[in-house]
Write a protein that holds these residues in place. Structure first.
Motif, PDB file in Angstrom:
ATOM      1  N   MET A   1       0.829  -1.184   0.000  1.00  0.00           N
ATOM      2  CA  MET A   1       0.000   0.000   0.000  1.00  0.00           C
ATOM      3  C   MET A   1       0.867   1.237   0.000  1.00  0.00           C
ATOM      4  O   MET A   1       1.864   1.300   0.695  1.00  0.00           O
ATOM      5  CB  MET A   1      -0.881   0.022   1.247  1.00  0.00           C
ATOM      6  N   GLY A   2       0.425   2.224  -0.750  1.00  0.00           N
ATOM      7  CA  GLY A   2       1.153   3.476  -0.813  1.00  0.00           C
ATOM      8  C   GLY A   2       0.745   4.419   0.309  1.00  0.00           C
ATOM      9  O   GLY A   2      -0.239   4.188   1.021  1.00  0.00           O
ATOM     10  N   SER A   3       1.498   5.482   0.456  1.00  0.00           N
ATOM     11  CA  SER A   3       1.207   6.431   1.522  1.00  0.00           C
ATOM     12  C   SER A   3       0.013   7.318   1.203  1.00  0.00           C
ATOM     13  O   SER A   3      -0.437   8.073   2.060  1.00  0.00           O
ATOM     14  CB  SER A   3       2.433   7.305   1.794  1.00  0.00           C
ATOM     15  N   ASN A   4      -0.499   7.217  -0.016  1.00  0.00           N
ATOM     16  CA  ASN A   4      -1.664   8.032  -0.351  1.00  0.00           C
ATOM     17  C   ASN A   4      -2.850   7.191  -0.821  1.00  0.00           C
ATOM     18  O   ASN A   4      -3.748   7.708  -1.459  1.00  0.00           O
ATOM     19  CB  ASN A   4      -1.291   9.086  -1.397  1.00  0.00           C
ATOM     20  N   ASP A   5      -2.853   5.903  -0.495  1.00  0.00           N
ATOM     21  CA  ASP A   5      -4.021   5.096  -0.859  1.00  0.00           C
ATOM     22  C   ASP A   5      -5.185   5.429   0.076  1.00  0.00           C
ATOM     23  O   ASP A   5      -5.009   6.087   1.098  1.00  0.00           O
ATOM     24  CB  ASP A   5      -3.712   3.601  -0.863  1.00  0.00           C
ATOM     25  N   PHE A   6      -6.376   5.006  -0.287  1.00  0.00           N
ATOM     26  CA  PHE A   6      -7.580   5.359   0.474  1.00  0.00           C
ATOM     27  C   PHE A   6      -7.456   5.009   1.940  1.00  0.00           C
ATOM     28  O   PHE A   6      -7.757   5.822   2.819  1.00  0.00           O
ATOM     29  CB  PHE A   6      -8.820   4.676  -0.124  1.00  0.00           C
ATOM     30  N   GLY A  30      -6.604  23.453   8.780  1.00  0.00           N
ATOM     31  CA  GLY A  30      -5.228  23.759   8.442  1.00  0.00           C
ATOM     32  C   GLY A  30      -4.257  22.670   8.865  1.00  0.00           C
ATOM     33  O   GLY A  30      -3.129  22.605   8.389  1.00  0.00           O
ATOM     34  N   VAL A  31      -4.697  21.793   9.766  1.00  0.00           N
ATOM     35  CA  VAL A  31      -3.831  20.724  10.265  1.00  0.00           C
ATOM     36  C   VAL A  31      -3.848  19.524   9.335  1.00  0.00           C
ATOM     37  O   VAL A  31      -2.819  18.937   9.039  1.00  0.00           O
ATOM     38  CB  VAL A  31      -4.236  20.300  11.695  1.00  0.00           C
ATOM     39  N   ILE A  32      -5.022  19.160   8.879  1.00  0.00           N
ATOM     40  CA  ILE A  32      -5.128  17.996   7.994  1.00  0.00           C
ATOM     41  C   ILE A  32      -5.960  18.388   6.781  1.00  0.00           C
ATOM     42  O   ILE A  32      -7.112  18.759   6.890  1.00  0.00           O
ATOM     43  CB  ILE A  32      -5.684  16.756   8.724  1.00  0.00           C
ATOM     44  N   ASN A  33      -5.313  18.374   5.639  1.00  0.00           N
ATOM     45  CA  ASN A  33      -5.952  18.747   4.383  1.00  0.00           C
ATOM     46  C   ASN A  33      -5.160  18.099   3.246  1.00  0.00           C
ATOM     47  O   ASN A  33      -4.228  17.330   3.496  1.00  0.00           O
ATOM     48  CB  ASN A  33      -6.022  20.269   4.241  1.00  0.00           C
ATOM     49  N   GLU A  34      -5.524  18.411   2.021  1.00  0.00           N
ATOM     50  CA  GLU A  34      -4.854  17.759   0.891  1.00  0.00           C
ATOM     51  C   GLU A  34      -3.356  18.082   0.840  1.00  0.00           C
ATOM     52  O   GLU A  34      -2.553  17.253   0.441  1.00  0.00           O
ATOM     53  CB  GLU A  34      -5.535  18.113  -0.441  1.00  0.00           C
ATOM     54  N   THR A  36      -1.322  18.770   3.532  1.00  0.00           N
ATOM     55  CA  THR A  36      -0.595  18.067   4.588  1.00  0.00           C
ATOM     56  C   THR A  36      -0.587  16.559   4.360  1.00  0.00           C
ATOM     57  O   THR A  36       0.307  15.871   4.843  1.00  0.00           O
ATOM     58  CB  THR A  36      -1.165  18.388   5.979  1.00  0.00           C
ATOM     59  N   LEU A  37      -1.582  16.050   3.648  1.00  0.00           N
ATOM     60  CA  LEU A  37      -1.645  14.623   3.336  1.00  0.00           C
ATOM     61  C   LEU A  37      -0.899  14.279   2.038  1.00  0.00           C
ATOM     62  O   LEU A  37      -0.761  13.104   1.694  1.00  0.00           O
ATOM     63  CB  LEU A  37      -3.102  14.169   3.215  1.00  0.00           C
ATOM     64  N   LEU A  38      -0.466  15.306   1.326  1.00  0.00           N
ATOM     65  CA  LEU A  38       0.251  15.141   0.057  1.00  0.00           C
ATOM     66  C   LEU A  38      -0.573  14.378  -0.981  1.00  0.00           C
ATOM     67  O   LEU A  38      -0.097  13.441  -1.635  1.00  0.00           O
ATOM     68  CB  LEU A  38       1.607  14.459   0.272  1.00  0.00           C
TER      69      LEU A  38
END
Length: 63
Positions: A1-6, A30-34, A36-38
């Motif tokens: 699994m990748g670091s950006n999978d669902f 501002g803490v968790i968004n697209e 910060t999640l890359l």
């Protein structure tokens, strides 16, 4: 699994919301968004939609 999978992205979002809940804090977009999640904005929105559709989050929690 990748670091950006669902599942990874969903876990990070839910973990952050759990932390906020346990500490009596309001979630901060501002803490968790697209950024910060890359991930893309489209993937972020779609992940939130899927979590909402399955009643894991309310649509307003991270907007």
């Amino acid at each position: 699994m990748g670091s950006n999978d669902f599942f990874t992205v969903a876990y990070k979002i839910l973990s952050y919301l759990k932390y906020c809940y346990e500490h009596g804090e309001q979630p901060d977009p501002g803490v968790i968004n697209e950024r910060t999640l890359l991930i893309s904005k489209a993937q972020y929105v779609e992940t939130l939609r899927m979590l909402s559709d399955h009643n894991y989050v309310e649509r307003s929690q991270l907007r």
